[in-house]
Design an enzyme around this catalytic site. Sequence first.
Site, mmCIF file in Angstrom:
data_model
loop_
_atom_site.group_PDB
_atom_site.id
_atom_site.type_symbol
_atom_site.label_atom_id
_atom_site.label_comp_id
_atom_site.label_asym_id
_atom_site.label_seq_id
_atom_site.Cartn_x
_atom_site.Cartn_y
_atom_site.Cartn_z
ATOM 1 N N MET A 13 0.892 -1.190 -0.129
ATOM 2 C CA MET A 13 0.261 -0.224 0.100
ATOM 3 C C MET A 13 0.715 1.298 0.103
ATOM 4 O O MET A 13 2.219 1.131 0.235
ATOM 5 C CB MET A 13 -0.875 -0.062 1.372
ATOM 6 C CG MET A 13 -1.886 -1.285 1.211
ATOM 7 S SD MET A 13 -3.187 -0.644 -0.364
ATOM 8 C CE MET A 13 -4.331 -1.982 0.343
ATOM 9 N N CYS A 14 0.291 2.506 0.037
ATOM 10 C CA CYS A 14 0.939 3.731 -0.200
ATOM 11 C C CYS A 14 0.533 4.507 0.771
ATOM 12 O O CYS A 14 -0.524 4.298 1.741
ATOM 13 C CB CYS A 14 0.735 4.319 -1.516
ATOM 14 S SG CYS A 14 0.942 3.077 -2.812
ATOM 15 N N GLN A 15 1.041 5.834 0.809
ATOM 16 C CA GLN A 15 0.117 6.846 2.009
ATOM 17 C C GLN A 15 -0.026 7.941 0.996
ATOM 18 O O GLN A 15 0.877 8.442 0.207
ATOM 19 C CB GLN A 15 1.209 7.182 2.940
ATOM 20 C CG GLN A 15 1.119 5.851 3.932
ATOM 21 C CD GLN A 15 1.434 6.130 5.562
ATOM 22 O OE1 GLN A 15 1.005 7.376 6.015
ATOM 23 N NE2 GLN A 15 1.754 5.361 6.422
ATOM 24 N N HIS A 36 2.320 11.901 -2.094
ATOM 25 C CA HIS A 36 2.208 10.123 -2.152
ATOM 26 C C HIS A 36 3.556 9.818 -1.772
ATOM 27 O O HIS A 36 4.555 10.151 -2.227
ATOM 28 C CB HIS A 36 1.603 10.112 -3.549
ATOM 29 C CG HIS A 36 1.345 8.329 -3.714
ATOM 30 N ND1 HIS A 36 2.275 7.595 -4.120
ATOM 31 C CD2 HIS A 36 0.343 7.704 -3.470
ATOM 32 C CE1 HIS A 36 1.899 6.260 -4.273
ATOM 33 N NE2 HIS A 36 0.533 6.414 -3.678
ATOM 34 N N ILE A 37 3.544 8.717 -0.978
ATOM 35 C CA ILE A 37 4.878 7.848 -0.714
ATOM 36 C C ILE A 37 4.391 6.536 -1.175
ATOM 37 O O ILE A 37 3.198 6.017 -0.974
ATOM 38 C CB ILE A 37 5.563 8.111 0.422
ATOM 39 C CG1 ILE A 37 4.477 7.879 1.566
ATOM 40 C CG2 ILE A 37 6.205 9.195 0.426
ATOM 41 C CD1 ILE A 37 5.234 7.956 2.894
#
Lengths: 255, 255
Positions: free
Chosen positions: B1-3, B77-78
């Site tokens: 997933m990402c953040q 976004h990361i």
Amino acid sequence: MCQLLGMNCNVPTDIVFSFTGFAMRGGRTDTHQDGWGIAFFEGAGVRHFVDHQPAVDSPIADLIKKYPIKSKNVIAHIRKATQGEVNLENCHPFVRELWGKYWVFAHNGDLKEFHPQLDGAYRPVGTTDSERAFCYILQTLRRRFGDCCPGRDELRPVLAALVAEIAAHGTFNMMLSSGGELWAHCSTNLHYLVRQYPFETALLSDEDVKVDFSEVTTPNDRVAVIVTQPLTTNEQWTAFAQGELKLFIDGLPQG
Amino acid sequence: MCQLLGMNCNVPTDIVFSFTGFAMRGGRTDTHQDGWGIAFFEGAGVRHFVDHQPAVDSPIADLIKKYPIKSKNVIAHIRKATQGEVNLENCHPFVRELWGKYWVFAHNGDLKEFHPQLDGAYRPVGTTDSERAFCYILQTLRRRFGDCCPGRDELRPVLAALVAEIAAHGTFNMMLSSGGELWAHCSTNLHYLVRQYPFETALLSDEDVKVDFSEVTTPNDRVAVIVTQPLTTNEQWTAFAQGELKLFIDGLPQG
């Protein structure tokens, strides 16, 4: 008017040396202080930096001068506004997608009474004649070739006719790339050189900087640099002919 | 997933404080080290930075942490790769043009068997489910509204139906902006807060940093921050409901 800088190479190369001299023209050795921008292809992706501050004062330009981003195709621009306000959306290069590739475009010149009919596929965000020309180019290519990205031999005559049509409206020095090649068109002012083995030392004309490229290259490297006005004092630059459209691949001008 | 991290304000505001904490999750306080990106609207223009290096090690992320770029709408976004390789073209946020505006999009989640029919108006450059979803959103909006950019009241039900359709394929936390507003959709995990007068001190949860916002704001400033996981330890964050689509304008959630 503005100034253009392009680089096309056979291996990913950094543009720190050329950009250092070029950026000086953005407010110090020349008067192009209405913003600047640079786009680097990296694989299919693009790193795109634009700034409406003069390049000589910009913290982002400062980063580009220090951080060696390696790329096979780079297009940079410093702006002296002729049409369109000084703001971020009017800074070149512009980036759009066509056929699942990013296309990067920058223009030096001034187009008069250039109001092509745009069908909505690409619409300018800013107010420059340049972005209008870019939208018109991509729209025309999509209409002509549909969903299929043509080969370069198929693309060349269509692009040549298109840039000649636009250049009838004024000065249209421009650079265009979709990552694997660099197209450059000259109305009035464009020069290039190819650096390859044996590499030598080059002296910037805009700043007291020199680089011995033999120390930072391998014998197989080849780099074409294309620019409005020659960047170095001790190398042989070739002027484009008026109306010439040149294609660069792997650091070499084609045919 | 990402953040994901988004900011929507009534006056141009810098995101240095929030980004400093957020970027730590890109390889230090969390494992999202497969690239990062951030896009700032400035007028109609966009400053877009992407990097496939972990945010904690990136010279460009370092610049963002030090250089206070002011914007009313920011999306960052990361990435922790689930679909698509670690390369530049797969880094969020993505930027495309529709109706003469840039649109910025970033996604956290994973879509299964999501292969919408794309008509060529927007085609992915990279290989992520996320860019595919963004292309499908813009294509659908253009088909639905033609050449005319709709008002937000008209846009909302269409966008709500569209994100629900996509979210049926998996987790679809996302942020979308065309510069004047920020849309955020939550499948599983999204929080927000609104900072406004009287401003107080905030303590980052990911790094030993605090800011007294009363010293750097005026009483009229209002800033909404939207993020996957709360960024500060001493403020009240509100969790989105599952399936909620929220519109932020001038630092306030609407309706």
